[in-house]
Design an enzyme around this catalytic site. Sequence first.
Site, PDB file in Angstrom:
ATOM      1  N   CYS A   1       0.852  -1.185   0.000  1.00  0.00           N
ATOM      2  CA  CYS A   1       0.000   0.000   0.000  1.00  0.00           C
ATOM      3  C   CYS A   1       0.887   1.234   0.000  1.00  0.00           C
ATOM      4  CB  CYS A   1      -0.929   0.001   1.217  1.00  0.00           C
ATOM      5  SG  CYS A   1      -1.970   1.459   1.340  1.00  0.00           S
ATOM      6  N   CYS A   2       0.876   1.982  -1.134  1.00  0.00           N
ATOM      7  CA  CYS A   2       1.655   3.220  -1.229  1.00  0.00           C
ATOM      8  C   CYS A   2       3.131   2.980  -0.913  1.00  0.00           C
ATOM      9  CB  CYS A   2       1.094   4.295  -0.301  1.00  0.00           C
ATOM     10  SG  CYS A   2      -0.627   4.690  -0.624  1.00  0.00           S
ATOM     11  N   GLY A   3       3.640   1.830  -1.374  1.00  0.00           N
ATOM     12  CA  GLY A   3       5.057   1.557  -1.201  1.00  0.00           C
ATOM     13  C   GLY A   3       5.438   1.016   0.158  1.00  0.00           C
ATOM     14  N   ARG A   4       4.477   0.822   1.047  1.00  0.00           N
ATOM     15  CA  ARG A   4       4.774   0.289   2.373  1.00  0.00           C
ATOM     16  C   ARG A   4       3.920  -0.951   2.623  1.00  0.00           C
ATOM     17  NH1 ARG A   4       5.120   5.570   6.424  1.00  0.00           N
ATOM     18  NH2 ARG A   4       6.633   6.753   5.211  1.00  0.00           N
TER      19      ARG A   4
END
Length: 259
Positions: free
Chosen positions: A103-106
């Site tokens: 999610c969003c790079g995390r």
Amino acid sequence: MNDRKIITVEKILGSSRDLKEDLVVRETAITLYVNEIEMVTMICTPTHLRELCLGFLFAESMIDSANDVAGFEYNENDGLAWVETAKPVNIQNNFLKRHIASCCGRGRASFYFINDLDIRPITSEAHMQTAEIFALRSETERRSELFAATGGAHGAALGYKGDVIAFFEDVGRHNALDKIAGWCLLHGINTGDKQLVFSGRVSSEIVLKTARLGVPVIISRSAPTDLALELAGQLNVTVVGFARGNRMNIYTAGQRITV
């Protein structure tokens, strides 16, 4: 009765101190084996253990119906329960393993465990009136005999049109709900037009159990958590909290509730 025990306690009232008999809820450890593999040890009230074990396996996506169970045995002296399934289940690779979605790079936990990934949003368009909720809450409290006697048990009920059709109590709130699930499996209950009435906090795990069972509405006298409401929104589960007396809070999917 297997759900409670008589003990002697010192009771103090003002300046008096007396020995009196009292009741406490029974708590025991049950180790569940699935196809001869040790799966989990559950701390529970030792009643309706077949319902508890089947409901637990259903909640963990190990079985889908009572037809998936080939046998059940319980040894009370040793606290051991065995379930044989009609087809192999993958316990070691899936049970209690967390799934992390990007999610969003995390990394973000979309659902807690891999076994939760097959849960689909509730499609039921069943409706109920607030008067039915009040009736269900009242009847659930009336049936809560173990809690009334000991103050140490949680209750879960399955409701339909204002009537309670199944009710279980347990020292563990998750166990009470699993016993409902096991009862539904054993009796082939259509859950799409039913409601769950619950005595405890509505946590994310409770919402996931509700959605897996296919029940569109869960009603509690207690509060929900923020993650529970996030999941309820995703899974189209109606969450009603603080249902006490003639009041309640509707948190999600309120279109199912009419005044």
